[in-house]
Design a protein around this motif. Sequence first.
Motif, mmCIF file in Angstrom:
data_model
loop_
_atom_site.group_PDB
_atom_site.id
_atom_site.type_symbol
_atom_site.label_atom_id
_atom_site.label_comp_id
_atom_site.label_asym_id
_atom_site.label_seq_id
_atom_site.Cartn_x
_atom_site.Cartn_y
_atom_site.Cartn_z
ATOM 1 N N GLY A 265 0.809 -1.212 0.000
ATOM 2 C CA GLY A 265 0.000 0.000 0.000
ATOM 3 C C GLY A 265 0.838 1.255 0.000
ATOM 4 N N ALA A 266 1.813 1.332 0.905
ATOM 5 C CA ALA A 266 2.670 2.511 0.981
ATOM 6 C C ALA A 266 3.508 2.669 -0.277
ATOM 7 C CB ALA A 266 3.570 2.426 2.209
ATOM 8 N N ASP A 267 3.927 1.556 -0.868
ATOM 9 C CA ASP A 267 4.670 1.610 -2.125
ATOM 10 C C ASP A 267 3.830 2.262 -3.219
ATOM 11 O OD1 ASP A 267 6.973 0.821 -3.828
ATOM 12 O OD2 ASP A 267 5.511 -0.517 -4.764
ATOM 13 N N ARG A 268 2.529 2.078 -3.131
ATOM 14 C CA ARG A 268 1.616 2.655 -4.128
ATOM 15 C C ARG A 268 1.269 4.108 -3.802
ATOM 16 N NH1 ARG A 268 -2.009 -0.557 -3.201
ATOM 17 N NH2 ARG A 268 -3.470 0.710 -2.018
ATOM 18 N N THR A 269 0.983 4.401 -2.514
ATOM 19 C CA THR A 269 0.513 5.735 -2.130
ATOM 20 C C THR A 269 1.650 6.714 -1.846
ATOM 21 O OG1 THR A 269 0.452 5.216 0.246
ATOM 22 C CG2 THR A 269 -1.522 4.672 -1.056
ATOM 23 N N GLY A 270 2.810 6.196 -1.428
ATOM 24 C CA GLY A 270 3.906 7.058 -1.024
ATOM 25 C C GLY A 270 3.815 7.532 0.409
ATOM 26 N N VAL A 271 2.829 7.028 1.163
ATOM 27 C CA VAL A 271 2.613 7.439 2.556
ATOM 28 C C VAL A 271 2.755 6.219 3.466
ATOM 29 C CG1 VAL A 271 0.968 8.427 4.197
ATOM 30 C CG2 VAL A 271 1.086 9.313 1.861
ATOM 31 N N PRO A 272 3.617 6.288 4.475
ATOM 32 C CA PRO A 272 3.812 5.142 5.358
ATOM 33 C C PRO A 272 2.505 4.669 6.009
ATOM 34 C CG PRO A 272 5.490 6.799 5.767
ATOM 35 C CD PRO A 272 4.492 7.417 4.830
ATOM 36 N N PHE A 273 2.390 3.352 6.153
ATOM 37 C CA PHE A 273 1.270 2.728 6.859
ATOM 38 C C PHE A 273 -0.091 3.053 6.242
ATOM 39 C CE2 PHE A 273 4.672 3.250 10.039
ATOM 40 C CZ PHE A 273 4.856 1.925 10.409
ATOM 41 N N THR A 274 -0.150 3.107 4.936
ATOM 42 C CA THR A 274 -1.429 3.321 4.262
ATOM 43 C C THR A 274 -1.595 2.301 3.141
ATOM 44 O OG1 THR A 274 -0.528 4.904 2.645
ATOM 45 C CG2 THR A 274 -1.388 5.821 4.704
ATOM 46 N N GLY A 275 -2.853 2.087 2.747
ATOM 47 C CA GLY A 275 -3.148 1.363 1.527
ATOM 48 C C GLY A 275 -3.175 -0.142 1.598
ATOM 49 N N ASP A 276 -2.904 -0.729 2.769
ATOM 50 C CA ASP A 276 -2.990 -2.181 2.889
ATOM 51 C C ASP A 276 -3.384 -2.538 4.323
ATOM 52 O OD1 ASP A 276 -0.544 -2.303 4.502
ATOM 53 O OD2 ASP A 276 0.555 -2.106 2.628
ATOM 54 N N GLU A 277 -3.695 -3.795 4.540
ATOM 55 C CA GLU A 277 -4.269 -4.222 5.817
ATOM 56 C C GLU A 277 -3.332 -3.983 6.999
ATOM 57 O OE1 GLU A 277 -6.372 -8.227 7.766
ATOM 58 O OE2 GLU A 277 -5.671 -8.216 5.687
ATOM 59 N N ARG A 278 -2.044 -4.270 6.823
ATOM 60 C CA ARG A 278 -1.094 -4.098 7.926
ATOM 61 C C ARG A 278 -0.984 -2.618 8.314
ATOM 62 N NH1 ARG A 278 2.633 -7.234 6.267
ATOM 63 N NH2 ARG A 278 2.815 -8.779 7.923
ATOM 64 N N GLY A 279 -0.841 -1.757 7.326
ATOM 65 C CA GLY A 279 -0.748 -0.335 7.610
ATOM 66 C C GLY A 279 -2.023 0.226 8.212
ATOM 67 N N GLU A 280 -3.165 -0.215 7.693
ATOM 68 C CA GLU A 280 -4.439 0.272 8.206
ATOM 69 C C GLU A 280 -4.646 -0.130 9.667
ATOM 70 O OE1 GLU A 280 -7.256 -1.206 5.386
ATOM 71 O OE2 GLU A 280 -6.575 0.158 3.801
ATOM 72 N N ALA A 281 -4.078 -1.264 10.067
ATOM 73 C CA ALA A 281 -4.175 -1.670 11.472
ATOM 74 C C ALA A 281 -3.426 -0.688 12.370
ATOM 75 C CB ALA A 281 -3.627 -3.079 11.647
ATOM 76 N N VAL A 282 -2.277 -0.196 11.888
ATOM 77 C CA VAL A 282 -1.532 0.799 12.662
ATOM 78 C C VAL A 282 -2.302 2.117 12.717
ATOM 79 C CG1 VAL A 282 0.589 2.168 12.749
ATOM 80 C CG2 VAL A 282 0.702 -0.261 12.167
ATOM 81 N N LEU A 283 -2.867 2.552 11.594
ATOM 82 C CA LEU A 283 -3.655 3.789 11.592
ATOM 83 C C LEU A 283 -4.886 3.669 12.482
ATOM 84 C CD1 LEU A 283 -3.555 5.055 7.898
ATOM 85 C CD2 LEU A 283 -2.318 5.941 9.874
ATOM 86 N N ASP A 284 -5.462 2.486 12.551
ATOM 87 C CA ASP A 284 -6.601 2.278 13.436
ATOM 88 C C ASP A 284 -6.189 2.502 14.897
ATOM 89 O OD1 ASP A 284 -9.385 1.231 14.010
ATOM 90 O OD2 ASP A 284 -8.187 -0.256 15.093
ATOM 91 N N VAL A 285 -5.029 1.987 15.276
ATOM 92 C CA VAL A 285 -4.531 2.201 16.629
ATOM 93 C C VAL A 285 -4.293 3.685 16.885
ATOM 94 C CG1 VAL A 285 -2.545 1.827 18.150
ATOM 95 C CG2 VAL A 285 -3.532 -0.100 16.905
ATOM 96 N N LEU A 286 -3.681 4.380 15.931
ATOM 97 C CA LEU A 286 -3.430 5.812 16.098
ATOM 98 C C LEU A 286 -4.726 6.600 16.222
ATOM 99 C CD1 LEU A 286 -0.488 6.335 13.575
ATOM 100 C CD2 LEU A 286 -0.369 6.025 16.055
ATOM 101 N N GLY A 287 -5.735 6.186 15.476
ATOM 102 C CA GLY A 287 -7.029 6.837 15.587
ATOM 103 C C GLY A 287 -7.648 6.637 16.963
ATOM 104 N N ARG A 288 -7.544 5.434 17.468
ATOM 105 C CA ARG A 288 -8.096 5.139 18.797
ATOM 106 C C ARG A 288 -7.380 5.916 19.898
ATOM 107 N NH1 ARG A 288 -11.108 0.098 18.990
ATOM 108 N NH2 ARG A 288 -11.235 -0.802 16.892
ATOM 109 N N LEU A 289 -6.122 6.252 19.647
ATOM 110 C CA LEU A 289 -5.344 7.011 20.629
ATOM 111 C C LEU A 289 -5.483 8.522 20.455
ATOM 112 C CD1 LEU A 289 -2.116 4.825 20.606
ATOM 113 C CD2 LEU A 289 -3.760 5.024 22.483
ATOM 114 N N GLY A 290 -6.196 8.955 19.412
ATOM 115 C CA GLY A 290 -6.463 10.374 19.223
ATOM 116 C C GLY A 290 -5.475 11.118 18.370
ATOM 117 N N PHE A 291 -4.590 10.395 17.652
ATOM 118 C CA PHE A 291 -3.602 11.063 16.804
ATOM 119 C C PHE A 291 -4.153 11.445 15.431
ATOM 120 C CE2 PHE A 291 -0.768 8.565 19.638
ATOM 121 C CZ PHE A 291 -0.055 9.625 20.172
ATOM 122 N N THR A 292 -5.284 10.892 15.049
ATOM 123 C CA THR A 292 -5.886 11.223 13.765
ATOM 124 C C THR A 292 -7.384 11.004 13.816
ATOM 125 O OG1 THR A 292 -5.898 10.738 11.389
ATOM 126 C CG2 THR A 292 -5.470 8.881 12.870
#
Length: 210
Positions: free
Chosen positions: A52-79
């Motif tokens: 995903g990141a290889d496609r988007t150019g943004v770390p932890f985006t565009g695939d299941e593994r990255g989205e799991a990290v963004l989900d955690v960051l969202g739950r912690l209030g970072f996004t």
Amino acid sequence: MDADQERVANPFGMDEDCQQCPELCETRSQVVHGYGDVSAEFVVVGAAPGPGADRTGVPFTGDERGEAVLDVLGRLGFTDAPPTATEPDLDNVYLTYLTRCRHPDRAATDEEVRNCEGYLSAELRMINPEIIVPVGERVLSALAYEYTTKPADAFDIAADHATTIRGRGFELVPMRDPAGQSESERTAFLEHFSSLLERDYRQTKGRRSR
């Protein structure tokens, strides 16, 4: 090296046509440098871009593994962005990798990791975070070797997940690779990190001069 405060993608202007690793140059879609808040107290470090990141150019985006990290960051209030966002708005957190290019069939070699050391060390020096989150065993070993007083083999991602490790000038809070996390491990990480946020880091970093 100065940060472009208005730019969240590669804000330090690092080489987007890096040629240091010939094999990775052949397999990558693009170089994926860091993304996020350059005044952040918190930095999340992954091993290498996923598909995903290889496609988007943004770390932890565009695939299941990255989205799991963004989900955690969202739950912690970072996004406030959904985990599926490809250009998430981030507050007080910066996302980056040990190595900046993807090989679809293998992990980065030790030489490739060394070739990228300058990028990561520059980001950490400029951001000067309070807490770094190494995601996965490879990242924990690399950061432990470089930034703690203990040997890398003294750490284990399964045992150290959702704990705090004292580093040189900051703390490491390891996260097990989301692909291998259980629900209880994710809960443990959220609970531990939430307790760290009670120290109220957010009221200080953005206001101090650099």
